[in-house]
Design a protein around this motif. Sequence first.
Motif, PDB file in Angstrom:
ATOM      1  N   LYS A 266       0.837  -1.197   0.000  1.00 57.86           N
ATOM      2  CA  LYS A 266       0.000   0.000   0.000  1.00 57.86           C
ATOM      3  C   LYS A 266       0.878   1.257   0.000  1.00 57.86           C
ATOM      4  N   GLY A 267       0.453   2.247  -0.732  1.00 57.59           N
ATOM      5  CA  GLY A 267       1.180   3.508  -0.759  1.00 57.59           C
ATOM      6  C   GLY A 267       2.290   3.579  -1.784  1.00 57.59           C
ATOM      7  N   THR A 268       2.463   2.508  -2.562  1.00 61.47           N
ATOM      8  CA  THR A 268       3.490   2.518  -3.593  1.00 61.47           C
ATOM      9  C   THR A 268       3.157   3.558  -4.661  1.00 61.47           C
ATOM     10  N   SER A 269       4.126   4.397  -4.985  1.00 55.69           N
ATOM     11  CA  SER A 269       3.915   5.422  -6.007  1.00 55.69           C
ATOM     12  C   SER A 269       3.911   4.784  -7.393  1.00 55.69           C
ATOM     13  N   ASP A 270       2.866   5.051  -8.172  1.00 56.46           N
ATOM     14  CA  ASP A 270       2.741   4.443  -9.492  1.00 56.46           C
ATOM     15  C   ASP A 270       3.881   4.851 -10.412  1.00 56.46           C
ATOM     16  N   TRP A 271       4.203   6.138 -10.438  1.00 57.13           N
ATOM     17  CA  TRP A 271       5.206   6.595 -11.393  1.00 57.13           C
ATOM     18  C   TRP A 271       6.604   6.133 -11.017  1.00 57.13           C
ATOM     19  N   VAL A 272       6.889   6.039  -9.701  1.00 56.11           N
ATOM     20  CA  VAL A 272       8.200   5.541  -9.273  1.00 56.11           C
ATOM     21  C   VAL A 272       8.335   4.055  -9.626  1.00 56.11           C
ATOM     22  N   ALA A 273       7.298   3.281  -9.291  1.00 54.07           N
ATOM     23  CA  ALA A 273       7.321   1.851  -9.613  1.00 54.07           C
ATOM     24  C   ALA A 273       7.428   1.637 -11.117  1.00 54.07           C
ATOM     25  N   GLY A 274       6.655   2.415 -11.904  1.00 51.86           N
ATOM     26  CA  GLY A 274       6.702   2.283 -13.358  1.00 51.86           C
ATOM     27  C   GLY A 274       8.071   2.613 -13.920  1.00 51.86           C
ATOM     28  N   ALA A 275       8.702   3.679 -13.401  1.00 50.93           N
ATOM     29  CA  ALA A 275      10.027   4.075 -13.874  1.00 50.93           C
ATOM     30  C   ALA A 275      11.068   3.007 -13.576  1.00 50.93           C
ATOM     31  N   ILE A 276      10.991   2.405 -12.387  1.00 57.04           N
ATOM     32  CA  ILE A 276      11.941   1.351 -12.009  1.00 57.04           C
ATOM     33  C   ILE A 276      11.769   0.128 -12.911  1.00 57.04           C
ATOM     34  N   ILE A 277      10.522  -0.237 -13.179  1.00 58.21           N
ATOM     35  CA  ILE A 277      10.239  -1.401 -14.026  1.00 58.21           C
ATOM     36  C   ILE A 277      10.772  -1.167 -15.439  1.00 58.21           C
ATOM     37  N   ILE A 278      10.504   0.016 -16.000  1.00 58.64           N
ATOM     38  CA  ILE A 278      10.967   0.331 -17.360  1.00 58.64           C
ATOM     39  C   ILE A 278      12.487   0.321 -17.425  1.00 58.64           C
ATOM     40  N   LEU A 279      13.142   0.900 -16.418  1.00 60.48           N
ATOM     41  CA  LEU A 279      14.606   0.930 -16.383  1.00 60.48           C
ATOM     42  C   LEU A 279      15.176  -0.486 -16.304  1.00 60.48           C
ATOM     43  N   PHE A 280      14.564  -1.326 -15.479  1.00 62.06           N
ATOM     44  CA  PHE A 280      15.021  -2.712 -15.340  1.00 62.06           C
ATOM     45  C   PHE A 280      14.882  -3.462 -16.667  1.00 62.06           C
ATOM     46  N   LEU A 281      13.742  -3.299 -17.330  1.00 61.57           N
ATOM     47  CA  LEU A 281      13.521  -3.972 -18.614  1.00 61.57           C
ATOM     48  C   LEU A 281      14.498  -3.471 -19.673  1.00 61.57           C
ATOM     49  N   LEU A 282      14.787  -2.172 -19.658  1.00 62.41           N
ATOM     50  CA  LEU A 282      15.724  -1.598 -20.617  1.00 62.41           C
ATOM     51  C   LEU A 282      17.116  -2.194 -20.444  1.00 62.41           C
ATOM     52  N   VAL A 283      17.571  -2.258 -19.197  1.00 67.84           N
ATOM     53  CA  VAL A 283      18.903  -2.819 -18.917  1.00 67.84           C
ATOM     54  C   VAL A 283      18.960  -4.292 -19.302  1.00 67.84           C
ATOM     55  N   ALA A 284      17.903  -5.046 -18.974  1.00 71.14           N
ATOM     56  CA  ALA A 284      17.864  -6.479 -19.286  1.00 71.14           C
ATOM     57  C   ALA A 284      17.940  -6.730 -20.785  1.00 71.14           C
ATOM     58  N   ASN A 285      17.291  -5.876 -21.579  1.00 72.41           N
ATOM     59  CA  ASN A 285      17.288  -6.054 -23.032  1.00 72.41           C
ATOM     60  C   ASN A 285      18.582  -5.598 -23.684  1.00 72.41           C
ATOM     61  N   LEU A 286      19.236  -4.595 -23.087  1.00 77.72           N
ATOM     62  CA  LEU A 286      20.456  -4.058 -23.692  1.00 77.72           C
ATOM     63  C   LEU A 286      21.707  -4.825 -23.288  1.00 77.72           C
ATOM     64  N   ALA A 287      21.648  -5.563 -22.186  1.00 79.97           N
ATOM     65  CA  ALA A 287      22.843  -6.252 -21.663  1.00 79.97           C
ATOM     66  C   ALA A 287      23.402  -7.238 -22.691  1.00 79.97           C
ATOM     67  N   SER A 288      22.648  -8.280 -22.990  1.00 75.65           N
ATOM     68  CA  SER A 288      23.031  -9.287 -23.982  1.00 75.65           C
ATOM     69  C   SER A 288      21.862 -10.231 -24.183  1.00 75.65           C
ATOM     70  N   ALA A 289      21.889 -10.947 -25.295  1.00 77.07           N
ATOM     71  CA  ALA A 289      20.815 -11.914 -25.555  1.00 77.07           C
ATOM     72  C   ALA A 289      20.800 -13.009 -24.494  1.00 77.07           C
ATOM     73  N   LYS A 290      21.988 -13.416 -24.039  1.00 79.73           N
ATOM     74  CA  LYS A 290      22.082 -14.472 -23.029  1.00 79.73           C
ATOM     75  C   LYS A 290      21.507 -14.015 -21.703  1.00 79.73           C
ATOM     76  N   ALA A 291      21.833 -12.774 -21.297  1.00 74.44           N
ATOM     77  CA  ALA A 291      21.311 -12.242 -20.034  1.00 74.44           C
ATOM     78  C   ALA A 291      19.798 -12.098 -20.095  1.00 74.44           C
TER      79      ALA A 291
END
Length: 269
Positions: free
Chosen positions: A120-145
């Motif tokens: 409860k109380g989780t900020s939508d935009w903060v959570a969304g930004a963290i998720i997008i950043l995580f997905l971006l890093v995961a996709n840019l790292a390498s195909a294996k990662a």
Amino acid sequence: MAKKAPELKRSMTAGQMEMISLGGAIGVGLFMGASSTIKWTGPSVLLAYIFVGVILYIVMRALGEMLYVDPGTGSFADYASEHVHPIAGYLAEWANVFQYIVVGISEVVATTEYLRFWWKGTSDWVAGAIIILFLLVANLASAKAYATLEFWFAMIKVVTIILMILLGFAVILFGFGNGGHPVGFSNLWSHGGFFTGGLKGFFFSMAIIVGSYEGIELIGISAGEVSDPHKAIVKSVKSVLWRILIFYVGAIFVIVTIYPWNKLDSIGS
């Protein structure tokens, strides 16, 4: 001297390729979208998922045939350009980009909804930004990662759904968690019948169902990254869709059998 064209490392395994396709198709469409399709057509949504699944299986078999001959990362866009017309390939590419922009946003929104439910109380935009950043890093790292992360995240979804189906059948048949009183199967027809939305609702629900299966085509895109593409393609095309059908149909069967379909809106996803 001409430079040698860069080649893919093909660092994915066949198992990772299967789980990428499996995990891509099992997501918001099942965990949150099922309530919409059930509302449209009631328990008969089970037949709608099976019907759409069979059509997609035919499409995936055709795609698998082309992938086996030419397992590249361009997949259906390249095939459209080569065998139909470059314009067809261009439209396929940008349609896919637009699709994943829309789907990606919906996935992030759904994830923030779950996070707010659990914490409860989780900020939508903060959570969304963290998720997008995580997905971006995961996709840019390498195909294996990327493949490794997808494999384990997909495994979490698969295990969760299997446990849900097993516990659901325990409730239906043995009354587990219901004071030992089996729920039975009467909810499939006791609240307005099996086809509560008629043919109109049945066909309308398919628009959402087709979108729910989105992600299965990742077999085509990931084929160019697999170490043994021909073996992986044959195995994936033959098995992935049937597994998805089992998960979707099994999970939704449990939902509409245990709980009256017309009261699902009151309990959320």
